[in-house]
Each structure stands twice: as C-alpha cells, then as structure tokens.
Design an enzyme around this catalytic site. Structure first.
Site, mmCIF file in Angstrom:
data_model
loop_
_atom_site.group_PDB
_atom_site.id
_atom_site.type_symbol
_atom_site.label_atom_id
_atom_site.label_comp_id
_atom_site.label_asym_id
_atom_site.label_seq_id
_atom_site.Cartn_x
_atom_site.Cartn_y
_atom_site.Cartn_z
ATOM 1 N N GLY A 58 -4.005 3.268 1.317
ATOM 2 C CA GLY A 58 -4.307 2.717 2.637
ATOM 3 C C GLY A 58 -3.085 2.458 3.494
ATOM 4 N N HIS A 110 6.491 -2.000 3.362
ATOM 5 C CA HIS A 110 6.275 -3.390 3.751
ATOM 6 C C HIS A 110 5.405 -4.065 2.710
ATOM 7 C CE1 HIS A 110 3.396 -0.654 5.629
ATOM 8 N NE2 HIS A 110 2.477 -1.589 5.401
ATOM 9 N N ASN A 144 0.840 -1.196 0.000
ATOM 10 C CA ASN A 144 0.000 0.000 0.000
ATOM 11 C C ASN A 144 0.877 1.249 0.000
ATOM 12 O OD1 ASN A 144 -2.332 -1.617 0.249
ATOM 13 N ND2 ASN A 144 -2.092 -1.708 2.476
HETATM 14 P P1 5GP Z 1 -0.401 -0.656 5.918
HETATM 15 O O1 5GP Z 1 -1.807 -0.262 6.266
HETATM 16 O O2 5GP Z 1 0.558 0.473 6.213
HETATM 17 O O3 5GP Z 1 -0.233 -1.202 4.530
HETATM 18 O O4 5GP Z 1 -0.045 -1.865 6.846
HETATM 19 C C1 5GP Z 1 0.444 -1.720 8.151
HETATM 20 C C2 5GP Z 1 0.249 -3.053 8.820
HETATM 21 O O5 5GP Z 1 1.020 -3.055 9.994
HETATM 22 C C3 5GP Z 1 -1.197 -3.317 9.246
HETATM 23 O O6 5GP Z 1 -1.654 -4.504 8.617
HETATM 24 C C4 5GP Z 1 -1.122 -3.436 10.757
HETATM 25 O O7 5GP Z 1 -1.984 -4.412 11.284
HETATM 26 C C5 5GP Z 1 0.338 -3.777 10.992
HETATM 27 N N1 5GP Z 1 0.862 -3.321 12.272
HETATM 28 C C6 5GP Z 1 0.663 -2.110 12.850
HETATM 29 N N2 5GP Z 1 1.330 -2.031 14.021
HETATM 30 C C7 5GP Z 1 1.960 -3.227 14.191
HETATM 31 C C8 5GP Z 1 2.797 -3.754 15.219
HETATM 32 O O8 5GP Z 1 3.109 -3.112 16.225
HETATM 33 N N3 5GP Z 1 3.251 -5.032 15.057
HETATM 34 C C9 5GP Z 1 2.934 -5.770 13.937
HETATM 35 N N4 5GP Z 1 3.439 -7.011 13.890
HETATM 36 N N5 5GP Z 1 2.153 -5.309 12.950
HETATM 37 C C10 5GP Z 1 1.671 -4.053 13.077
#
Ligand code: 5GP
Ligand code: ZN
Length: 113
Positions: free
Chosen positions: A92, A99, A86
């Site tokens: 999003g 990542h 994303n």
């Molecule tokens: P994005 O929305 O930026 O593509 O994805 C971020 C992801 O990071 C989300 O799926 C969320 O659940 C995950 N996430 C957020 N904080 C943490 C954390 O402290 N530990 C882990 N393992 N995942 C996290």
C-alpha cells in the site's frame, strides 16, 4: 529531485512539522487515520524498504526511536500505538520515499485490510 517527501524535508513544501534533526524529519500526515498520525522520514532519499542496506541500520533505528519518543511525548505510549512501514504495491505504499507511520490516540484494529 521531484520527490514530495524530499521537498517536505527541505522545507520546499509546507508541513506540520513535529521534529527535525540532521537525519530525520517528522510531520503530521495530511490525511490522518487516527487522532495522531505522524510520518517519520529520513532526510536522505530512500525509495522503499527494499532499498535500505546494512549501512542504513543506524538510520532505521533512529526512525523507530523517534516514533517511540514522540509517542511518549504526545502521551499515548502507555495506551498503545502502531508503527507501520508500507512497501510497494501490495504493502500500500503511495509515496516512494520511505516513511514510518506513527498512529495513536485510538484503539486500532488488527489485522489490517
Ligand atoms: P503510504 O501510503 O505511502 O504508506 O503513505 C503515504 C502517506 O503520505 C499517506 O498517509 C498520505 O496521507 C501522506 N501524504 C501524501 N501527501 C502528503 C502531503 O503532501 N503532506 C503530508 N503531510 N502527508 C502526505
Ligand atoms: Zn525523497
């Protein structure tokens, strides 16, 4: 550096680690959206996909190959899976350290919301 994923990469914040080497770290997402939901990140801080440059070609490939290998090892490569990155608000993105999401273990819908 106050970045959450930098802290996960250097072990300052705990995670359920799946794989780590000098360039890449993979760990389970804290809020899984599928039976298996793993995040593959570069150790080096890169905020968004927009900040990748040509010199990162090998690193980006390594993220993808890590996801592919984990899908095989975890046994859902043949059934199928999804890899998502994303970018910024409309994509999003909520954590600003790039990542790659690896989602597997159930049939996923398309198109995404
Ligand atoms: P994005 O929305 O930026 O593509 O994805 C971020 C992801 O990071 C989300 O799926 C969320 O659940 C995950 N996430 C957020 N904080 C943490 C954390 O402290 N530990 C882990 N393992 N995942 C996290
Ligand atoms: Zn970071």
């Amino acid at each position: 550096m106050s970045c959450l994923f930098c802290k996960i990469a250097n072990g300052e914040i705990e995670s359920k680690l799946v794989y780590a080497d000098d360039d890449v770290v993979a760990f389970h997402d804290i809020a899984p959206q599928a039976p298996t939901h793993i995040l593959c990140i570069p150790r080096r801080h890169i905020s968004t996909l927009n900040d990748l440059d040509e010199a990162d070609a090998q690193l980006s490939g390594k993220l993808l190959l890590t996801a592919r290998r984990l899908a095989k090892e975890l046994g859902f490569a043949e059934d199928g899976y999804r890899v998502v990155m994303n970018c910024n608000g409309h994509g999003g993105q909520t954590v600003f350290h790039i990542h790659l999401h690896l989602l597997g273990g159930r049939a996923l819908h398309w198109p995404p919301g």
